[in-house]
Design an enzyme around this catalytic site. Structure first.
Site, PDB file in Angstrom:
ATOM      1  N   SER A 123      80.031   4.606 -21.967  1.00 19.63           N
ATOM      2  CA  SER A 123      79.044   5.217 -22.954  1.00 19.63           C
ATOM      3  C   SER A 123      77.724   4.975 -22.601  1.00 19.63           C
ATOM      4  O   SER A 123      76.669   5.712 -22.966  1.00 19.63           O
ATOM      5  CB  SER A 123      79.280   4.967 -24.149  1.00 19.63           C
ATOM      6  OG  SER A 123      80.758   4.197 -24.413  1.00 19.63           O
ATOM      7  N   HIS A 146      82.566  11.799 -20.760  1.00 25.07           N
ATOM      8  CA  HIS A 146      82.399  10.951 -22.072  1.00 25.07           C
ATOM      9  C   HIS A 146      83.014  11.605 -23.166  1.00 25.07           C
ATOM     10  O   HIS A 146      82.578  12.386 -23.509  1.00 25.07           O
ATOM     11  CB  HIS A 146      80.923  10.712 -22.144  1.00 25.07           C
ATOM     12  CG  HIS A 146      80.457   9.816 -23.255  1.00 25.07           C
ATOM     13  ND1 HIS A 146      79.351  10.111 -24.300  1.00 25.07           N
ATOM     14  CD2 HIS A 146      81.243   8.554 -23.719  1.00 25.07           C
ATOM     15  CE1 HIS A 146      79.417   9.122 -25.127  1.00 25.07           C
ATOM     16  NE2 HIS A 146      80.251   8.252 -24.804  1.00 25.07           N
ATOM     17  N   GLU A 158      81.138  14.940 -22.989  1.00 20.63           N
ATOM     18  CA  GLU A 158      79.734  15.434 -22.132  1.00 20.63           C
ATOM     19  C   GLU A 158      80.209  14.959 -20.543  1.00 20.63           C
ATOM     20  O   GLU A 158      81.007  14.002 -20.119  1.00 20.63           O
ATOM     21  CB  GLU A 158      78.969  14.167 -22.381  1.00 20.63           C
ATOM     22  CG  GLU A 158      78.351  14.304 -23.595  1.00 20.63           C
ATOM     23  CD  GLU A 158      77.425  13.286 -24.179  1.00 20.63           C
ATOM     24  OE1 GLU A 158      76.113  13.706 -24.640  1.00 20.63           O
ATOM     25  OE2 GLU A 158      77.767  12.162 -24.411  1.00 20.63           O
ATOM     26  N   ASN A 196      74.753  10.209 -27.854  1.00 20.88           N
ATOM     27  CA  ASN A 196      74.323   8.936 -28.422  1.00 20.88           C
ATOM     28  C   ASN A 196      72.722   8.672 -28.541  1.00 20.88           C
ATOM     29  O   ASN A 196      72.223   8.051 -29.845  1.00 20.88           O
ATOM     30  CB  ASN A 196      74.686   7.728 -27.322  1.00 20.88           C
ATOM     31  CG  ASN A 196      76.108   7.448 -27.796  1.00 20.88           C
ATOM     32  OD1 ASN A 196      76.746   7.464 -29.003  1.00 20.88           O
ATOM     33  ND2 ASN A 196      77.125   6.863 -26.893  1.00 20.88           N
TER      34      ASN A 196
END
Ligand SMILES: NC(=O)c1ccc[n+]([C@@H]2O[C@H](COP(=O)([O-])OP(=O)(O)OC[C@H]3O[C@@H](n4cnc5c(N)ncnc54)[C@H](O)[C@@H]3O)[C@@H](O)[C@H]2O)c1
Length: 288
Positions: A123, A146, A158, A196
């Site tokens: 991450s 991801h 992702e 994120n």
């Protein structure tokens, strides 16, 4: 890399929260999966968890009993990486540590065939930095994928190419993900990728609103659910993933992107005082 999607042989290393469900979504997509964890108990528990998850899915009408049985049958535990010699796509989902991931990637480089694509589910670690653990020959076939938790429900992935990832590897991986019903998006290798960064910008602002006494965590959660159509509010989300993890991610984002990701003082204070959330523990909204 040219095998048709349903015949693609999948490997997953790390049978924790993410790895087990990553294995499951490929199996539900019709592929055979080898799932490895260095901890035999974690591996066993993962298979039990997947059985229970599929049972719940059957009772909710998400899967048929036949899909349940075939999917579980397609996930095979692997006690070491020696059996990864025929894999086409292997995803690592081990602990979020450069050292641990580097060792796993180097071992996979040796165990997997030359044409195999290796993906990382990190991450926060830069994909190009992780790529340094691989031989120069492998690097064109290495990238980040991801996933989001819970992987069996969240469609987004992702797809993050490293410096040396070939366009063919990114395109092939994207097509395999699409073939199992995921919605991949292409994202550059920057800290926090795209999701994120957006998420933590919002979480930081939500905590600041509480610090300033503008509104309560309960009302801000209602605002996001009822005004923005989010399925879960920011405070319920922090309680779920833990404020401690959010704090760690924000420190990493701040290091790369500057002061706009400085974790709010109240978040730090609550984590230090033990109000981090997590299963059955006190968080922003009482016990999570
Ligand atoms: N939890 C999330 O919501 C989330 C979301 C996206 C990405 N990620 C990333 O996914 C990865 C895994 O996260 P998780 O939450 O599933 O962690 P986890 O702690 O639940 O599982 C990690 C598993 O890896 C195994 N492992 C550790 N070192 C190993 C090794 N050398 N060889 C084989 N197995 C090994 C552990 O035994 C454990 O079962 C991390 O990189 C994390 O940042 C997590």
């Amino acid at each position: 890399m040219s095998r048709p999607a349903p015949e693609t042989r999948i490997g997953v290393v790390g049978a924790g929260l993410m790895g087990a469900e990553i294995a499951l979504v490929f199996a539900l997509g019709g592929m055979h999966v080898l799932l490895h964890d260095r901890d035999a108990t974690a591996l066993e528990n993962a298979l039990t968890r997947l059985g229970a998850l599929l049972d719940r899915g059957v009772s909710r009408g998400l899967y048929t009993a036949d899909q349940r049985a075939t999917a579980l049958d397609r996930v095979r535990p692997a006690s070491d990486l020696a059996s990864f010699g025929d894999r086409d796509l292997v995803t690592e989902a081990v602990f979020e540590s450069l050292e641990v991931k580097g060792e796993v990637l180097a071992a996979l480089d040796k165990a997997c065939p030359e044409a195999c694509v290796i993906a990382s589910n990190t991450s926060t670690l830069p994909i190009s930095t992780l790529g340094a653990a691989l031989s120069p020959e492998r690097r064109p076939r290495f990238l980040g994928t991801h996933y989001f938790s819970p992987v069996s429900r969240m469609l987004l992935v992702e797809v993050v190419p490293a410096f040396e990832t070939s366009p063919e590897t990114a395109a092939w991986t994207t097509s395999i993900l699409e073939s199992i019903g995921k919605q991949p998006i292409a994202v550059k290798d920057v800290t926090g990728f795209a999701v994120n960064r957006m998420l933590h910008a919002m979480l930081i602002e939500a905590v600041r609103l509480v610090e300033e006494g503008v509104a309560t965590p309960e009302d801000l959660d209602a605002a996001c659910r009822l005004g923005l159509g989010h399925p879960i509010g920011p405070f319920a989300l922090m309680d779920n993933v833990t404020s401690g993890l959010c704090l760690q991610v924000q420190e990493i984002l701040r290091e790369s992107h500057g002061e706009r990701f400085r974790p709010p003082a109240l978040l730090k204070q609550r984590v230090a005082a033990g109000y981090s959330g997590g299963r059955g523990k006190p968080g922003w909204l009482g016990k999570a």
